[in-house]
Each structure stands twice: as C-alpha cells, then as structure tokens.
Design a protein around this motif. Structure first.
Motif, mmCIF file in Angstrom:
data_model
loop_
_atom_site.group_PDB
_atom_site.id
_atom_site.type_symbol
_atom_site.label_atom_id
_atom_site.label_comp_id
_atom_site.label_asym_id
_atom_site.label_seq_id
_atom_site.Cartn_x
_atom_site.Cartn_y
_atom_site.Cartn_z
ATOM 1 N N UNK A 49 0.854 -1.190 0.000
ATOM 2 C CA UNK A 49 0.000 0.000 0.000
ATOM 3 C C UNK A 49 0.886 1.236 0.000
ATOM 4 N N UNK A 50 0.330 2.386 -0.385
ATOM 5 C CA UNK A 50 1.112 3.620 -0.275
ATOM 6 C C UNK A 50 1.599 3.864 1.148
ATOM 7 N N UNK A 51 0.743 3.571 2.130
ATOM 8 C CA UNK A 51 1.116 3.783 3.530
ATOM 9 C C UNK A 51 2.292 2.891 3.930
ATOM 10 N N UNK A 52 2.230 1.627 3.508
ATOM 11 C CA UNK A 52 3.297 0.693 3.850
ATOM 12 C C UNK A 52 4.611 1.066 3.193
ATOM 13 N N UNK A 53 4.544 1.497 1.924
ATOM 14 C CA UNK A 53 5.760 1.868 1.210
ATOM 15 C C UNK A 53 6.404 3.103 1.833
ATOM 16 N N UNK A 54 5.590 4.089 2.179
ATOM 17 C CA UNK A 54 6.125 5.313 2.797
ATOM 18 C C UNK A 54 6.765 4.993 4.146
ATOM 19 N N UNK A 55 6.147 4.117 4.914
ATOM 20 C CA UNK A 55 6.722 3.724 6.202
ATOM 21 C C UNK A 55 8.076 3.054 6.014
ATOM 22 N N UNK A 56 8.161 2.192 5.022
ATOM 23 C CA UNK A 56 9.409 1.491 4.690
ATOM 24 C C UNK A 56 10.493 2.512 4.307
ATOM 25 N N UNK A 57 10.135 3.424 3.414
ATOM 26 C CA UNK A 57 11.079 4.439 2.952
ATOM 27 C C UNK A 57 11.568 5.302 4.106
#
Length: 354
Positions: A45-53
């Motif tokens: 998800x966008x949320x998961x990717x941003x958290x990872x980044x």
C-alpha cells in the motif's frame, strides 16, 4: 569518506519483504549502500511503502550522503507503485505521436514516484523494438524506429525530470533486437559497431544531448565489438564508446547483476569488479543481501591486488555525489500521499487518447 563508504555509495541494493528488517539496517548502516531499489513484492500500500522508505532514510542519516530510493515505474506491465491509475504501455504512447502527451506521461511517472518517496525512476526505455521475437522488451518500447523512440523517450524523460525525480534511460547499447531474456541467460547480438551507431544508439545519443541523468547498461554480448564481456562489463562499450565517442560524462549504472546473464556466466563478485573497471559508476544488486557482501569483498580485493585503483573509485563517487547534489536529495521523512489529484489528472490525460 572512508573506502568502505565510497564502495557502498556505488551500490544500489534490493530489499526484502514489505517492511524494513535488521538485515536492511545492516546493509545501510554497516555496508553504507548508496541506494535501494523497490520491487512489486516490497510494495503493498502507499502507507506501507512510505513507512518502509522513512525507516531506511532514518537509518541512513549517519551516512555521508542521502540515499537513492529507486523503482522501475515505466507504465504498462512494468508498474510497481500502489494506488496509481494504470499508465499505458510505451508502445501505445508512441503510437499516438503526441509529444505533449508523452511529456505529461513522464510527469505522472515522476510525480507518482516522488509522492511515495522515490527519487529515481528506471525509465524511459529507449530500446527500439526491432525484433518481433524479443521476449523482454516488446511494448515496453515506444516503437520500431529510432525516430519514434528518440522523440517519445526524450519527452517522457523530460517529464520525469521536471518533477525532481531522476530519470535513468535504458538499456544501452540497445535491448530491442535480442531473442533471449537477460533475466534468464546472456543474449548475444551479432551486430557491428556501425550497425549499432546508425540505429540502436540514436535514442540514447538524443537523450544524452538533452541532459539525461543516468544511463543503464544492458547485459548483452556483442562479439563483433567485445568477444569477452557483455556491454555492462565492457570497457570498449562503456568507456571507449559511451563516454569517449558519444561524449557522455554522467552516471552509468549496470542492469541488475543478479540476473541470469551475469550469475550463470561471470559470477557476481567478478562481474562487479569488471563493471567498475569498464567504467560503471553504480552497481545494481537487486536481490540477496549476501550478494552485497560478495560485491564489496570483490571490490576491496581488486584494490588490494591492483586491478582497481582508489582513483577509479573516486571518479565514480564524484559523479554520484554530483547527481545527488543536483537533485538536492535528502533523508527527510515524507507523509503518506493523497493520490486522488494525481489519479484524476491521469484519467483526464488518458481520455485524450482513448
């Protein structure tokens, strides 16, 4: 910068899973990798990717340079970012002949990448789809002529750059006339230097004249030019032709060194050292944390035994630092994006060429 930091800076590495792990942390903080690449299996998800980044950026703050955070986002079948309205294939964009449309598509690719924390997009593809049996390019190419690919690719590149996202054009010296997928094995193309210069190289020369940020080199053997090494490991192709003949002074990056074309024929450590000797600045190591250790070990051995020099390393590090500075990269955290406006803009643009 220490030697360890310099060598790490020259690597863009793959990550595992959909959230950062201790292995990821070690890769960034102990091996000082200069960037990461995300694939579809890292993205939910966008949320998961941003958290990872944001997590990997936080871990990188003790390193001397900000990270390249990169993704393959071409449109068509090579689309990794979540929550984005699907962008058409390069071929369908090329078929319109609409340069403004192509530049707008580039802006969408750049903005989509930037909104989710990416600062590098491995696009556009500048390969000319001249072989109907090509198993890997096909509609990822803008067309079958050098003129169409040059014109459309140039505009997509400019669109990506206009958003503050780094564009990497690929796959020099041309992947359009292969019948083997380099993910699986080593393609061999029996074309002469003159044939490549008059056809495959045209879109790359155009992009370079228009200020491309980075050029990705293909894992293809051209035995009439270099009998021993594929383009990605060939000083004849990278240094003698791309740099000296064409006059390109920017960043050169290998295609993924964990692809079958390399691992089945050369071994990743030896290939990494040879790629640097040939003139590559960035080594893309997209899979397997253990491969990062092998690459760094091999580069260090090359310096110890004299086959590589620290001066050669410094040349690449300087190009990398200049590119990061040009785009003012930083490790500041980003917020989860609202994609509604971008998706609406994409819908309206696509409606112009139904």
């Amino acid at each position: 910068m220490t030697l360890d930091e310099k060598l790490g800076t020259m690597i863009i590495a793959g990550v595992e899973g959909t959230s950062a792990t201790e292995k990821t942390k070690t890769m960034i903080q102990s091996q000082h990798v200069g960037g990461v690449i995300f694939y579809k299996n890292n993205v939910n998800t966008p949320e998961g990717l941003v958290t990872y980044v944001n997590q990997i950026k936080k871990w990188n703050q003790q390193n001397p340079t900000p990270l390249f955070v990169s993704i393959d986002e071409e449109g068509g079948k090579v689309s990794r970012l979540p929550g984005i309205k699907k962008i058409p294939t390069a071929r369908s964009i090329g078929d319109t002949g609409d340069l403004t449309y192509a530049q707008n598509i580039g802006e969408f690719l750049g903005n989509a990448s930037k909104l989710m924390g990416m600062n590098v997009d491995y696009a556009p593809v500048l390969d000319i789809n001249s072989n109907p049996n090509n198993p890997v390019i096909g509609n990822r190419s803008y067309g079958t002529t050098s003129e169409i690919v040059s014109n459309m690719g140039r505009e997509v590149m400019k669109g990506i750059q206009s958003t503050g996202t780094i564009s990497v054009v690929k796959h020099f010296p041309g992947h359009g006339d292969t019948s083997v997928d380099s993910h699986l094995d080593l393609p061999i193309v029996h074309k002469s230097l003159q044939q490549l210069q008059s056809f495959e190289w045209k879109p790359f020369e155009d992009a370079i004249q228009q200020g491309t940020d980075a050029v990705m080199i293909a894992h293809i053997l051209f035995p009439k030019i270099d009998k021993t090494y594929p383009a990605s490991l060939s000083s004849t192709i990278i240094t003698d032709q791309l740099r000296k003949k064409i006059g390109y002074n920017g960043v050169v990056i290998t295609d993924d060194l964990t692809m079958g074309a390399i691992t089945k024929n050369y071994g990743i450590g030896n290939a990494a050292t040879q790629a640097v000797k040939a003139g590559s600045d960035i080594l893309l190591v997209a899979h397997g944390y253990e491969n990062i250790s092998d690459v760094i070990r091999s580069l260090k051995e090359g310096i110890t035994n004299g086959s590589l020099t620290e001066k050669r390393i410094d040349e690449s590090v300087l190009r990398i630092l200049m590119l990061k500075e040009k785009y003012k990269l930083n490790d500041k955290p980003i917020s989860t994006p609202d994609l509604n406006e971008l998706n609406q803009d994409i819908r309206e643009e696509l409606a112009k060429h139904p």
